[in-house]
Design an enzyme around this catalytic site. Structure first.
Site, PDB file in Angstrom:
ATOM      1  N   GLY A   9     -66.496  27.540  27.028  1.00  0.00           N
ATOM      2  CA  GLY A   9     -65.082  27.314  26.766  1.00  0.00           C
ATOM      3  C   GLY A   9     -64.581  27.817  25.432  1.00  0.00           C
ATOM      4  N   GLU A  51     -73.179  27.024  26.181  1.00  0.00           N
ATOM      5  CA  GLU A  51     -73.269  27.955  27.303  1.00  0.00           C
ATOM      6  C   GLU A  51     -71.981  28.764  27.405  1.00  0.00           C
ATOM      7  OE1 GLU A  51     -74.393  24.948  30.173  1.00  0.00           O
ATOM      8  OE2 GLU A  51     -72.295  24.438  30.539  1.00  0.00           O
ATOM      9  N   GLY A 104     -69.647  31.906  28.021  1.00  0.00           N
ATOM     10  CA  GLY A 104     -69.584  33.126  28.799  1.00  0.00           C
ATOM     11  C   GLY A 104     -68.568  34.063  28.179  1.00  0.00           C
ATOM     12  N   ARG A 105     -67.318  33.619  28.229  1.00  0.00           N
ATOM     13  CA  ARG A 105     -66.207  34.444  27.759  1.00  0.00           C
ATOM     14  C   ARG A 105     -66.380  34.930  26.329  1.00  0.00           C
ATOM     15  NH1 ARG A 105     -61.314  33.440  30.027  1.00  0.00           N
ATOM     16  NH2 ARG A 105     -62.139  31.390  30.498  1.00  0.00           N
ATOM     17  N   ARG A 151     -57.475  37.703  36.834  1.00  0.00           N
ATOM     18  CA  ARG A 151     -56.899  36.736  35.909  1.00  0.00           C
ATOM     19  C   ARG A 151     -55.373  36.804  35.785  1.00  0.00           C
ATOM     20  NH1 ARG A 151     -57.779  36.267  31.147  1.00  0.00           N
ATOM     21  NH2 ARG A 151     -58.066  34.041  31.037  1.00  0.00           N
ATOM     22  N   TYR A 188     -53.891  33.338  36.949  1.00  0.00           N
ATOM     23  CA  TYR A 188     -53.494  32.424  35.868  1.00  0.00           C
ATOM     24  C   TYR A 188     -52.281  32.921  35.099  1.00  0.00           C
ATOM     25  CZ  TYR A 188     -58.565  31.462  36.297  1.00  0.00           C
ATOM     26  OH  TYR A 188     -59.831  31.204  36.734  1.00  0.00           O
ATOM     27  N   CYS A 203     -51.259  43.961  48.955  1.00  0.00           N
ATOM     28  CA  CYS A 203     -50.021  43.464  49.550  1.00  0.00           C
ATOM     29  C   CYS A 203     -49.777  42.014  49.142  1.00  0.00           C
ATOM     30  CB  CYS A 203     -50.058  43.618  51.064  1.00  0.00           C
ATOM     31  SG  CYS A 203     -50.214  45.337  51.547  1.00  0.00           S
ATOM     32  N   GLU A 204     -49.623  41.826  47.869  1.00  0.00           N
ATOM     33  CA  GLU A 204     -49.365  40.530  47.237  1.00  0.00           C
ATOM     34  C   GLU A 204     -48.481  40.846  46.058  1.00  0.00           C
ATOM     35  OE1 GLU A 204     -50.058  37.285  47.017  1.00  0.00           O
ATOM     36  OE2 GLU A 204     -51.345  37.101  48.779  1.00  0.00           O
TER      37      GLU A 204
HETATM   38  C1  LIG Z   1     -67.754  28.630  33.550  1.00  0.00           C
HETATM   39  C2  LIG Z   1     -68.702  27.776  32.817  1.00  0.00           C
HETATM   40  C3  LIG Z   1     -69.133  28.120  31.535  1.00  0.00           C
HETATM   41  C4  LIG Z   1     -68.603  29.320  30.784  1.00  0.00           C
HETATM   42  O1  LIG Z   1     -67.287  29.153  30.439  1.00  0.00           O
HETATM   43  P1  LIG Z   1     -66.605  30.208  29.408  1.00  0.00           P
HETATM   44  O2  LIG Z   1     -65.182  29.780  29.398  1.00  0.00           O
HETATM   45  O3  LIG Z   1     -66.817  31.541  29.994  1.00  0.00           O
HETATM   46  O4  LIG Z   1     -67.294  30.023  28.108  1.00  0.00           O
HETATM   47  C5  LIG Z   1     -70.068  27.304  30.927  1.00  0.00           C
HETATM   48  N1  LIG Z   1     -70.552  26.217  31.539  1.00  0.00           N
HETATM   49  C6  LIG Z   1     -70.162  25.844  32.767  1.00  0.00           C
HETATM   50  C7  LIG Z   1     -70.761  24.636  33.386  1.00  0.00           C
HETATM   51  C8  LIG Z   1     -69.223  26.604  33.442  1.00  0.00           C
HETATM   52  O5  LIG Z   1     -68.828  26.239  34.668  1.00  0.00           O
END
Ligand SMILES: *Cc1c(COP(=O)(O)O)cnc(C)c1O
Length: 423
Positions: free
Chosen positions: A230, A271, A273-274, A309, A313, A340-341
């Site tokens: 997050g 954890e 990702g983004r 995205r 969103y 077609c959206e």
């Molecule tokens: C999607 C997700 C992440 C990664 O979220 P980011 O916004 O990409 O950092 C980490 N942990 C869990 C459990 C997730 O579902």
């Protein structure tokens, strides 16, 4: 600034040549940027013993990317069997993998237990009886409910399907312990794309408090607390980046405080990702049709199948027109795909330099939850993915989908079943 200037300066001089070689559209990722962000993360938290990032595989599930994460010393956060396969495919084993599933099937638990297993991050108490073989290390996902307001994107924890409640958390670890677990972790995920670093500090504070509560109720110690993903990135040019150093300083202080009070301290796990890959990817697509009706439209050769995205969103992704960086943004366009959206638009009423057919557009910050979220609706296929290596070479790391891929799951001769009770 969205997308690092370094990546821009590496990509811009060569992008036309790459487009000529591979054709458009493509996502392209920046090895140097990913490694730099990984090193920055590690160094920010280096004062916490055992800091560990588990890259959230769903953000960019590609073996070449995961290999970089593995080399950085990161583990993997997975929530499905294919994500486990990908992570094990680059050599991750056992506690280098966190399986953060929810609404989990027995088949998934069975798979997670294979090849040295992984850390099970359980979403509910009831799963203790459903795990075929409870590992010695058990982690629960904690949902603070009304104790936390949640950030804007992820919403109110009370309405979130994830995790055990505050009232259940002691009982969850009691039962895990009674069933033979001897090692414990604690997880939460209450933010998405959060740019306010204090929110993440509060998450760490909250988890340490819960760990302390469970510790004093049950006399168990936690090996790690996992503050989830997050961490946000600035998609808009006017947004400030997350203050990583300050966040790390304040979280480090919380861990030091805990150690002083309890005589030990859990490891700090996250954890993201983004944050790891989001700014280090771009979608390169070509303007193929210009249309003037009630608005000015730029039709490009990709669509929301490559990047959901904006449609999903109303997310902002910055756009550069290659070769026109010096030109003033004098025209207002909707930049649209071919699906077609009507929400298949990469940008709505965006000020851009005057665009001509054939221009290359670079859509920023597609390195996380970009290609990965794509779909095949309307017979629109997902594009290729490229990796710009540190040595300047470019690798095709996923080819574009073909019509054959689209038809691969269709039964042109139906597989028939006649229920016996049929009249
Ligand atoms: C999607 C997700 C992440 C990664 O979220 P980011 O916004 O990409 O950092 C980490 N942990 C869990 C459990 C997730 O579902």
């Amino acid at each position: 600034m969205p997308m690092s200037n370094d990546f821009k300066s590496r990509l811009q001089p060569v992008v036309a040549e790459i487009a000529a070689h591979y054709g458009t559209p493509f996502h392209i990722y920046d090895e140097v940027g990913i490694r730099e962000t990984g090193e920055a993360l590690k160094s920010a938290f280096s004062s916490i013993d055992g800091f560990q990032e588990y890259y959230a595989v769903k953000a960019l599930p590609n073996p070449q990317i995961l290999k970089i994460m593995h080399e950085l010393g990161f583990g993997f956060d997975c929530s499905s069997i294919p994500e486990l396969i990908l992570s094990r495919g680059v050599g991750a084993r056992g506690e280098q993998i966190m399986f953060t599933s929810n609404n989990t099937t027995t088949e998934e638990f069975d798979f997670a237990a294979q090849e040295g297993g992984c850390i099970l991050n359980l979403d509910d108490l009831s799963l203790l009886d459903k795990v075929p073989q409870l590992p010695e290390l058990v982690c629960f996902r904690y949902n603070p409910g009304p104790r936390r307001t949640g950030n804007i994107i992820i919403g109110n924890p009370v309405e979130a399907k994830y995790g055990v409640t505050h009232d259940q958390v002691v009982e969850a670890y009691r039962q895990a312990r009674d069933k033979g677990a001897t090692r414990f972790g604690l997880h939460t995920m209450v933010a998405s794309n959060e740019l306010d670093y204090t929110y993440m500090v509060e998450t760490a504070r909250m988890l340490l408090a819960v760990a302390g509560e469970v510790e004093s109720a049950l006399g168990i110690r936690f090996e790690f607390v996992n503050i989830g993903g997050g961490f946000g990135i600035p998609y808009r040019p006017d947004q400030q980046a997350l203050d990583l150093p300050q966040m790390a300083r304040e979280i480090t202080a919380l861990f030091a405080e805990y150690k002083a009070e309890h005589g030990y301290v859990p490891k700090m796990v996250m954890e993201s990702g983004r944050y790891m890959t989001g700014p280090h990817g771009a979608l390169v697509t070509r303007a193929i049709n210009l249309k003037q009706t009630y608005r000015d439209y730029v039709g490009v050769d990709s669509c929301m199948s490559a990047l959901m995205r904006p449609a999903l969103y109303e997310a902002y992704h910055h756009i550069d027109v290659i070769g026109k960086a010096d030109q003033a943004a004098t025209k207002v366009y909707d930049v649209v795909g071919s699906l077609c959206e009507n929400n298949d638009k990469f940008a709505v009423q965006r000020e851009l330099p005057v665009i001509e057919e054939g221009d290359l557009l670079m859509i920023h910050d597609t390195g996380a939850h970009g290609h990965a979220m794509g779909f095949q609706y309307n017979g629109r296929l997902r594009p290729q993915e490229l990796l710009l290596r540190a040595n300047g070479s470019v690798e095709l790391i996923r080819r574009a989908e073909t019509n054959e891929d689209y038809f691969a799951t269709q039964n042109f001769v139906a597989d028939e079943f006649k229920p016996a009770r049929q009249g």
